[in-house]
Design a protein around this motif. Structure first.
Motif: not given
Lengths: 344, 344
Positions: B137-146
């Motif tokens: 998905t896209s995020s506003l600002r931060d790269l998140i990895i799960n």
């Protein structure tokens, strides 16, 4: 009383879940508190010999998928798990164990988390899903929620996107467009008492777990859940199966509330039906030989109709029949674009 | 050439993974492209009759767990999967299927994602883990990895935190503190050629999958992976098992590089050993009757020693023996605080 996360500590919340989240303890060996959760993937005893495991995962990001000040945390929690449960419904599977990863901005109150969890817990209990943990970390700014959900199904009874065959009839287990109308009502700040069923369709979508299992057991092999909008999701089936689909516009189901809403707001009902989004009913293909029997038994079992809305064709692409002899192709950019270009 | 995400489309990257991520196709029924991945949870044929499923999940957030401009995407991808694999090692389990959820800021180049995936892929292939999809998905600002990672183990051969028994010896399969020294070197901008083994310990931790499986098969029942720092992680074992632990400071292993680094920078070696963080070796408890045999066989098998660093005691809490008769309790706030209060 603990009111913010710095007091609760990084693991406090996920630990508190551990105490409450296991509602089927018999197959759980370890929940939260070790390096990994340990569980029996398949129900003990009654499991089919060719039972397989499924896993779906969805990440929801603040500002992209939800606005924190526009959806109450109870509804957000409900919806995060509902989205994943709907994917299991779309496979005809039994949902089993959920794992919740949360990235929490520093200012998030503990009350917010409690409500978020309650929303999830409500659905977890209804569908007998264990919440077996996950991960809790801090984030700089945005609330991020990722749920991984496991499930089980008989290997030969999975609902797939690539099993539509030429001549199959296209079915739909619900009304598409209500959720989008509900979203518009919420964002418009309209009177809270207006169109409660449309609001509920958006805020509390019901994952059609029983319907998915029923269809799979009835011999249906092709389905998905309508999440992106019917027009886009039909394309997923057509592409995966290497077929085309012809939809009969007149057969698309609508509720009195949705029809009334579109009339009152002077909106195009077909746009809502084809490009609504977040509908979370099931759409798929069933062979002509099975169609009528499945429809009859579906109505007996669930008390509402299975709609037949079109057919699987040899010609690639999605075609919409507006009137008896008036067919228009739906472009891959989706119905909304088409609508604004041609009818705008 | 596609260079940014808006061109690649939301699902382009995860689709591209689907083509390359399945390295054990025999148990995979559906990978990316349907509502859920479908797979056999247990290896076909050779699976133990009481085999159980494990799941671990870890979320890494930009600005909290990593700085995007300080770690190359190849190393970040490697590390995200390594952290989850280490949790499987800590359970004595066989890792099986990985699911990667990514929230991507709009400016992230496709090259970055390619490198991120390559780093994951390297480890996935080494440990025969299928990457079966996830969510993008896209995020506003931060790269998140799960990452959610499944595994399998014999039910009676799981390494747990709650199985330390009074009189057991505490073992450690590696050197704690090297990773922290490596991090300091990276952040200081020191000459890249200095202390390559310390840098490698931080950037490319090796998940001890084989060691975990070996210990579990040898009859060891208690272990975790040292991720928060040895002092904190020992406390997890002590709490879960309802025991205390006495550590012998002189028995804590150190490498010549770590010793040299601490001498050169005038840092306290014991602080590195007890509160390093991100060490990803295994620590646990073994009964006195099994200890020497396990140590001998471990050295034969892996070519490096299993260190015995202390004992499980009846008195709660963690105690450190500095010299023969000099014992100090380690406060629950961790060794670092203690160190700055008492020795600062």
């Amino acid at each position: 009383m603990i009111t913010d996360l710095s007091e609760l500590g990084e693991f406090g919340f996920i630990r508190s879940i551990a105490d409450r989240g296991v509602i089927r303890p018999e197959g759980v060996i370890l929940s939260v508190g070790d390096d990994a959760a340990v569980f029996r993937a398949h129900p003990p005893g009654g499991s089919a010999p060719h039972s397989v495991t499924l896993l779906t995962t969805d990440m929801l990001c603040e500002g992209v998928h939800f606005l924190r000040n526009r959806i109450p945390p109870l509804d957000l929690g409900y919806k995060c798990l509902a989205v994943n449960l709907s994917d299991m419904a779309a496979m005809g599977a039994h949902p089993r164990e959920a794992f919740v990863s949360l990235a929490l901005p520093p200012d998030l109150p503990v009350d917010y988390l409690e409500a978020l969890y309650q929303g999830m817990d409500e659905l977890a209990r209804r569908f007998e899903v264990n919440i077996l943990g996950g991960d809790t970390t801090s984030s700089l700014r945005d609330l991020i929620i990722n749920i991984a959900l496991t499930g089980t199904a008989g290997e030969s009874e999975i609902l797939r996107r690539d099993k539509a065959r030429i001549g199959d009839r296209i079915f739909l287990t619900g009304i598409c467009g209500e959720s989008r109308a509900g979203l518009e009502l919420l964002l418009s700040g309209a009177n809270d008492n207006a169109y409660p069923s449309l609001r509920a369709a958006h805020v509390r979508p019901r994952p059609q777990i029983a319907e998915g299992q029923f269809l799979a057991a009835s011999g249906v092999r092709c389905a998905l859940d309508v999440s992106d909008g019917l027009s886009s999701d039909l394309r997923h089936i057509a592409r995966a199966s290497g077929v085309g689909i012809r939809i009969d516009g007149a057969a698309l189901p609508a509720s009195p509330e949705l029809t009334q809403y579109c009339r009152e707001t002077e909106k195009d009902l077909t746009s809502f039906q084809l490009a609504g989004g977040e509908d979370y009913c099931l759409c798929g293909a069933v062979s002509p030989g099975l169609a009528e029997k499945t429809k009859r038994r579906f109505a007996d079992r669930f008390g509402y109709p299975l709609a037949f809305i079109g057919e699987v064709t040899a010609e690639p692409g999605i075609v919409l029949r507006l009137t008896k002899d008036d067919f228009i192709p739906l472009p891959s950019t989706g119905w909304d674009h088409f609508s604004s270009n041609s009818h705008g």
